[in-house]
Design a protein around this motif. Structure first.
Motif, PDB file in Angstrom:
ATOM      1  N   SER A  83     -21.244  72.665  30.321  1.00 30.51           N
ATOM      2  CA  SER A  83     -22.437  71.875  30.609  1.00 30.51           C
ATOM      3  C   SER A  83     -23.557  72.788  31.100  1.00 30.51           C
ATOM      4  N   VAL A  84     -24.779  72.474  30.688  1.00 33.44           N
ATOM      5  CA  VAL A  84     -25.964  73.212  31.126  1.00 33.44           C
ATOM      6  C   VAL A  84     -27.005  72.187  31.564  1.00 33.44           C
ATOM      7  N   GLU A  85     -27.537  72.384  32.776  1.00 32.94           N
ATOM      8  CA  GLU A  85     -28.547  71.458  33.298  1.00 32.94           C
ATOM      9  C   GLU A  85     -29.721  72.244  33.863  1.00 32.94           C
ATOM     10  N   PRO A  86     -30.930  71.981  33.353  1.00 29.20           N
ATOM     11  CA  PRO A  86     -32.092  72.667  33.921  1.00 29.20           C
ATOM     12  C   PRO A  86     -32.397  72.147  35.323  1.00 29.20           C
ATOM     13  N   ILE A  87     -32.784  73.049  36.193  1.00 27.95           N
ATOM     14  CA  ILE A  87     -33.227  72.687  37.541  1.00 27.95           C
ATOM     15  C   ILE A  87     -34.740  72.885  37.554  1.00 27.95           C
ATOM     16  N   LEU A  88     -35.452  71.806  37.845  1.00 29.27           N
ATOM     17  CA  LEU A  88     -36.909  71.826  37.745  1.00 29.27           C
ATOM     18  C   LEU A  88     -37.581  72.367  39.000  1.00 29.27           C
ATOM     19  N   THR A  89     -38.778  72.898  38.782  1.00 26.76           N
ATOM     20  CA  THR A  89     -39.631  73.314  39.884  1.00 26.76           C
ATOM     21  C   THR A  89     -40.178  72.060  40.569  1.00 26.76           C
ATOM     22  N   ARG A  90     -40.850  72.245  41.663  1.00 27.36           N
ATOM     23  CA  ARG A  90     -41.477  71.113  42.366  1.00 27.36           C
ATOM     24  C   ARG A  90     -42.492  70.429  41.450  1.00 27.36           C
ATOM     25  N   GLU A 141     -36.919  76.195  36.825  1.00 25.92           N
ATOM     26  CA  GLU A 141     -36.778  77.395  37.663  1.00 25.92           C
ATOM     27  C   GLU A 141     -35.376  77.997  37.610  1.00 25.92           C
ATOM     28  N   ALA A 142     -34.381  77.220  37.144  1.00 27.40           N
ATOM     29  CA  ALA A 142     -33.009  77.719  37.097  1.00 27.40           C
ATOM     30  C   ALA A 142     -32.183  76.817  36.180  1.00 27.40           C
ATOM     31  N   TYR A 143     -30.958  77.245  35.918  1.00 30.08           N
ATOM     32  CA  TYR A 143     -30.016  76.436  35.144  1.00 30.08           C
ATOM     33  C   TYR A 143     -28.697  76.372  35.897  1.00 30.08           C
ATOM     34  N   LYS A 144     -28.165  75.162  35.992  1.00 31.33           N
ATOM     35  CA  LYS A 144     -26.825  74.975  36.557  1.00 31.33           C
ATOM     36  C   LYS A 144     -25.863  74.965  35.379  1.00 31.33           C
ATOM     37  N   VAL A 145     -24.896  75.867  35.400  1.00 33.92           N
ATOM     38  CA  VAL A 145     -23.958  76.008  34.293  1.00 33.92           C
ATOM     39  C   VAL A 145     -22.547  75.715  34.793  1.00 33.92           C
ATOM     40  N   VAL A 146     -21.856  74.823  34.107  1.00 35.22           N
ATOM     41  CA  VAL A 146     -20.453  74.534  34.394  1.00 35.22           C
ATOM     42  C   VAL A 146     -19.653  75.208  33.279  1.00 35.22           C
ATOM     43  N   PHE A 147     -18.656  76.008  33.685  1.00 36.24           N
ATOM     44  CA  PHE A 147     -17.898  76.765  32.685  1.00 36.24           C
ATOM     45  C   PHE A 147     -16.419  76.818  33.054  1.00 36.24           C
ATOM     46  N   ASN A 148     -15.627  77.236  32.087  1.00 44.16           N
ATOM     47  CA  ASN A 148     -14.174  77.383  32.207  1.00 44.16           C
ATOM     48  C   ASN A 148     -13.532  76.154  32.836  1.00 44.16           C
ATOM     49  N   ARG A 149     -12.945  76.290  33.994  1.00 40.29           N
ATOM     50  CA  ARG A 149     -12.241  75.177  34.653  1.00 40.29           C
ATOM     51  C   ARG A 149     -13.117  74.531  35.716  1.00 40.29           C
ATOM     52  N   GLN A 150     -14.252  74.007  35.305  1.00 40.69           N
ATOM     53  CA  GLN A 150     -15.201  73.322  36.190  1.00 40.69           C
ATOM     54  C   GLN A 150     -15.793  74.241  37.257  1.00 40.69           C
TER      55      GLN A 150
END
Length: 162
Positions: A83-90, A141-150
């Motif tokens: 899973s990939v989720e963008p993290i937004l700026t203010r 501003e960033a990406y939250k990445v979920v990989f392998n075993r959560q």
């Protein structure tokens, strides 16, 4: 009731102890070799190799932001990105219409390879000038990445490999 006492010859005990010791040593060597893959590498397992976002320069009530991110894998390990989720700026949160949905798309990134993810979210730029819209970029501003075993990692764009 009669109890039977079985005696094991010393030679068999020695061989059993030897095999037990060898098994423990093999386990320790295997464990250390797995952890040695990450020794000397940066704490980042993979990194953002490229990023882009596109937004209309004209003010609209329901505009679409398209984004693209590429992850490079410089390690000797293979990763399964779940899973990939963008993290937004203010500023991005200020114009966001709906919540940003994570991209739940499984991709494998092998050693020395890269994978790309593309997504969209909606914004309301109505009431902003073209200059204000240009100045609010980047919205991510960033990406939250979920990989392998959560496992989760947050990769800020400030760490973008150049």
């Amino acid at each position: 009731m009669r109890q039977t006492h079985i005696t094991i010859p010393i030679k068999q005990k020695s061989i059993g102890f030897l095999f037990l010791t060898l098994g423990i040593i093999i386990f320790i060597i295997k464990f250390m070799s797995d952890s040695a893959d990450t020794v000397g590498e940066s704490p980042t397992l993979f990194y953002i190799g490229g990023n882009g976002e596109v937004i209309s320069q004209f003010p609209v009530k329901d505009g679409e932001v398209s984004y693209s991110v590429t992850f490079d894998n410089p390690t000797k390990r293979t990763f399964k990105i779940v899973s990939v989720e963008p993290i937004l700026t203010r500023r991005g949160h200020d114009v966001l219409i709906n919540e940003v949905m994570p991209l739940d798309e499984i991709k494998i990134v092998k050693p020395g390879e890269q994978v790309q993810f593309n997504g969209k979210f909606n914004v309301n730029t109505n009431g902003l000038s073209e200059e204000e819209i240009r100045n609010m970029i980047p919205l991510i501003e960033a990406y939250k990445v979920v990989f392998n075993r959560q496992e989760e990692i947050i990769l800020p764009l400030s760490m973008l490999k150049k």
